[in-house]
Design a protein around this motif. Structure first.
Motif, mmCIF file in Angstrom:
data_model
loop_
_atom_site.group_PDB
_atom_site.id
_atom_site.type_symbol
_atom_site.label_atom_id
_atom_site.label_comp_id
_atom_site.label_asym_id
_atom_site.label_seq_id
_atom_site.Cartn_x
_atom_site.Cartn_y
_atom_site.Cartn_z
ATOM 1 N N GLN C 3 -31.782 5.071 -13.799
ATOM 2 C CA GLN C 3 -31.394 3.804 -14.407
ATOM 3 C C GLN C 3 -30.143 3.956 -15.278
ATOM 4 O OE1 GLN C 3 -32.380 1.740 -12.733
ATOM 5 N NE2 GLN C 3 -34.108 0.558 -13.509
ATOM 6 N N VAL C 4 -29.656 5.199 -15.405
ATOM 7 C CA VAL C 4 -28.456 5.411 -16.206
ATOM 8 C C VAL C 4 -27.267 4.752 -15.516
ATOM 9 C CG1 VAL C 4 -26.907 7.135 -17.176
ATOM 10 C CG2 VAL C 4 -29.355 7.597 -17.048
ATOM 11 N N LYS C 5 -26.500 3.975 -16.280
ATOM 12 C CA LYS C 5 -25.285 3.356 -15.743
ATOM 13 C C LYS C 5 -24.210 4.429 -15.597
ATOM 14 C CE LYS C 5 -26.531 -1.104 -16.316
ATOM 15 N NZ LYS C 5 -26.498 -2.133 -15.261
ATOM 16 N N LYS C 6 -23.427 4.309 -14.553
ATOM 17 C CA LYS C 6 -22.367 5.299 -14.342
ATOM 18 C C LYS C 6 -21.002 4.627 -14.270
ATOM 19 C CE LYS C 6 -24.660 9.093 -11.989
ATOM 20 N NZ LYS C 6 -24.411 10.117 -10.974
ATOM 21 N N THR C 7 -20.033 5.258 -14.844
ATOM 22 C CA THR C 7 -18.641 4.837 -14.715
ATOM 23 C C THR C 7 -17.838 6.030 -14.214
ATOM 24 O OG1 THR C 7 -18.760 3.156 -16.457
ATOM 25 C CG2 THR C 7 -16.605 4.099 -16.031
ATOM 26 N N THR C 8 -17.113 5.835 -13.126
ATOM 27 C CA THR C 8 -16.223 6.913 -12.667
ATOM 28 C C THR C 8 -14.814 6.373 -12.520
ATOM 29 O OG1 THR C 8 -16.390 6.515 -10.292
ATOM 30 C CG2 THR C 8 -18.090 7.904 -11.266
ATOM 31 N N ILE C 9 -13.894 7.161 -12.999
ATOM 32 C CA ILE C 9 -12.484 6.776 -12.942
ATOM 33 C C ILE C 9 -11.711 7.868 -12.210
ATOM 34 C CG2 ILE C 9 -10.413 6.397 -14.344
ATOM 35 C CD1 ILE C 9 -12.322 5.296 -16.545
ATOM 36 N N ILE C 10 -10.953 7.464 -11.202
ATOM 37 C CA ILE C 10 -9.978 8.390 -10.617
ATOM 38 C C ILE C 10 -8.676 8.162 -11.362
ATOM 39 C CG2 ILE C 10 -8.635 8.994 -8.574
ATOM 40 C CD1 ILE C 10 -10.893 8.052 -6.835
ATOM 41 N N LEU C 11 -8.208 9.178 -12.069
ATOM 42 C CA LEU C 11 -6.901 9.044 -12.726
ATOM 43 C C LEU C 11 -5.860 9.714 -11.831
ATOM 44 C CD1 LEU C 11 -5.152 8.061 -15.005
ATOM 45 C CD2 LEU C 11 -5.651 10.151 -16.256
ATOM 46 N N PHE C 12 -5.149 8.891 -11.086
ATOM 47 C CA PHE C 12 -4.110 9.346 -10.153
ATOM 48 C C PHE C 12 -2.756 9.349 -10.860
ATOM 49 C CE2 PHE C 12 -0.602 8.209 -7.412
ATOM 50 C CZ PHE C 12 -0.767 9.002 -6.277
ATOM 51 N N SER C 13 -2.587 8.408 -11.776
ATOM 52 C CA SER C 13 -1.289 8.169 -12.387
ATOM 53 C C SER C 13 -0.960 9.201 -13.454
ATOM 54 C CB SER C 13 -1.285 6.780 -13.030
ATOM 55 O OG SER C 13 -0.171 6.621 -13.882
ATOM 56 N N GLY C 14 0.317 9.520 -13.559
ATOM 57 C CA GLY C 14 0.776 10.423 -14.604
ATOM 58 C C GLY C 14 1.467 9.661 -15.731
ATOM 59 N N ASP C 15 1.212 8.365 -15.834
ATOM 60 C CA ASP C 15 1.842 7.559 -16.879
ATOM 61 C C ASP C 15 0.978 7.537 -18.137
ATOM 62 O OD1 ASP C 15 3.938 6.796 -15.146
ATOM 63 O OD2 ASP C 15 2.680 5.223 -14.294
ATOM 64 N N TYR C 16 1.651 7.628 -19.287
ATOM 65 C CA TYR C 16 0.974 7.664 -20.587
ATOM 66 C C TYR C 16 0.105 6.423 -20.795
ATOM 67 C CZ TYR C 16 0.501 8.539 -25.635
ATOM 68 O OH TYR C 16 0.019 8.792 -26.894
ATOM 69 N N LYS C 82 6.078 1.353 -17.414
ATOM 70 C CA LYS C 82 7.057 0.279 -17.617
ATOM 71 C C LYS C 82 7.861 0.580 -18.864
ATOM 72 C CE LYS C 82 6.110 -2.565 -14.514
ATOM 73 N NZ LYS C 82 7.040 -3.123 -13.587
ATOM 74 N N MET C 83 9.080 0.132 -18.941
ATOM 75 C CA MET C 83 9.898 0.244 -20.140
ATOM 76 C C MET C 83 9.909 1.676 -20.669
ATOM 77 S SD MET C 83 9.308 -3.364 -22.067
ATOM 78 C CE MET C 83 7.992 -2.886 -23.165
ATOM 79 N N ASN C 84 10.124 2.614 -19.767
ATOM 80 C CA ASN C 84 10.160 4.000 -20.210
ATOM 81 C C ASN C 84 11.473 4.302 -20.933
ATOM 82 O OD1 ASN C 84 8.756 6.539 -20.296
ATOM 83 N ND2 ASN C 84 10.298 7.356 -18.911
ATOM 84 N N PHE C 85 12.555 3.588 -20.577
ATOM 85 C CA PHE C 85 13.857 3.743 -21.214
ATOM 86 C C PHE C 85 14.249 5.208 -21.387
ATOM 87 C CE2 PHE C 85 12.509 -0.353 -23.378
ATOM 88 C CZ PHE C 85 13.159 -1.135 -22.446
ATOM 89 N N ALA C 86 14.236 5.944 -20.287
ATOM 90 C CA ALA C 86 14.663 7.344 -20.324
ATOM 91 C C ALA C 86 13.956 8.128 -21.426
ATOM 92 C CB ALA C 86 16.181 7.446 -20.470
ATOM 93 N N GLY C 87 12.688 7.811 -21.644
ATOM 94 C CA GLY C 87 11.914 8.593 -22.599
ATOM 95 C C GLY C 87 11.741 7.961 -23.963
ATOM 96 N N MET C 88 12.507 6.882 -24.252
ATOM 97 C CA MET C 88 12.352 6.237 -25.559
ATOM 98 C C MET C 88 11.103 5.381 -25.628
ATOM 99 S SD MET C 88 15.810 4.945 -27.323
ATOM 100 C CE MET C 88 14.698 3.827 -28.194
#
Lengths: 161, 161, 161
Positions: C3-16, C82-88
């Motif tokens: 009965q335990v609820k489960k959440t699984t996330i695939i983190l594919f992205s390398g974005d902060y 989005k709006m990475n602005f070359a690292g800024m």
């Protein structure tokens, strides 16, 4: 209500790496006897394009020809979501895949078809982008969002990629 | 445990095409009598901004003004995830949508509201980006990740877009 | 069937920002007593890299060294979607996070570990990109797509980020 596990993936992305992830999950789930559907919509439809040039039966308008020319023709021509480096990234990834005896995207798609993964092309997107059945791989299905929901609501591994 | 099917979508993306996909799925699910929630977080919150300039009751700081200026004001101003071409891409897509009698994003959002799709703005993101209720569409709800999980754990079509 | 609820996330992205969303959802779900797994694959694996330079026991080939140099070393070095602005962009977001007493990504990862969120590194990706266990955080697990499916098929909050 059947006991068969279902996995449905919406492949929205036209990126080589994301499509790889989608097909790796799909092939894995099929190997575990899930009923698997990949619903290709928007840019994800490009993974289903034939790589040769096809003269479609219905003449294309200007916008349709533009989309046809600008979008990648088939899985092997798709770019990366990260580190694409103006097209060099995919070559690097493919070299790495070959070196590690991993499976490149076009073969992952073939494997999926052999495992009876249901590959669906979104008819609304085909209409919008002017893609015709003759331009897409053989053995796929054609459907809209209603069919997707029919599959998804009975399963619980439902991903948007 | 109710028998009503639930669909919940986290709209993280601020891209016009991804938001379209989210709203097409949401409207489809609502038409099939699902209880549907779209939880707008991070850049996805921009889809809920009013398109006119709003003078918010609480004065904005420097960073908040910068975010407000740089982010698209409303669904119609959002860019594409692919082939944006410095803003020409969305125009192309909108032309194609019009030509095919498909429904553009702002109307998809109206349709969703008419079908009682629950549109939620993530309060944590509003706080981070300095967006105030007066700047967002009428008739939406405000909540955090706990409310999202409450909806999602009872449904099985749960997508992150 | 538990009965335990489960959440699984695939983190594919390398974005902060996307990784932040993944960890905020994961920490929320853990607080509601879900069993939570984050499966880090492709660029998402970078969130698990140690931030110091590590001399891996097995010597790296040319491509592996290139990947190691080009990819962000750890959560704190990741860029924005989005709006990475070359690292800024990341700096701006981190300033805003600090100002609002919100939690930056490296601490979100620590919190997840304290709450027993299962952090998994995709072994296929590690092999492809040449990442070795010594380069990744302590206390994580190593698995492939089969293990992911085993977790996901028993839960219903399954996200691909």
């Amino acid at each position: 209500m059947s006991q068969v596990k279902k996995t449905t993936i919406i492949l929205f992305s036209g990126d080589y790496d994301k499509a790889m992830a989608a097909y790796i999950i799909a092939n894995g789930a099929a190997a575990y006897d899930h009923e698997v559907t990949i619903f290709h919509t928007f840019w994800g439809l490009n993974a289903l394009r034939k790589d040769e040039q096809v003269e479609p039966p219905r003449k294309k308008g200007f916008m349709e020809r533009m989309f046809a020319r600008m979008m990648p023709r088939g899985a092997d021509k798709m770019g990366l979501s990260k580190m694409n480096f103006a097209g060099m990234g995919p070559k690097m990834i493919k070299d790495v895949i070959r070196k590690h005896n991993a499976v490149p995207l076009p073969q992952l798609i073939e494997m999926a078809q052999e495992q009876d993964v249901k590959l669906v092309a979104c008819t609304m997107t085909m209409d919008l982008l002017g893609l015709q059945k003759e331009e897409l791989l053989e053995g796929i299905e054609y459907a809209g969002v209603a069919a997707y929901l029919g599959d998804a609501q009975d399963g619980n591994v439902n991903l948007f990629i």
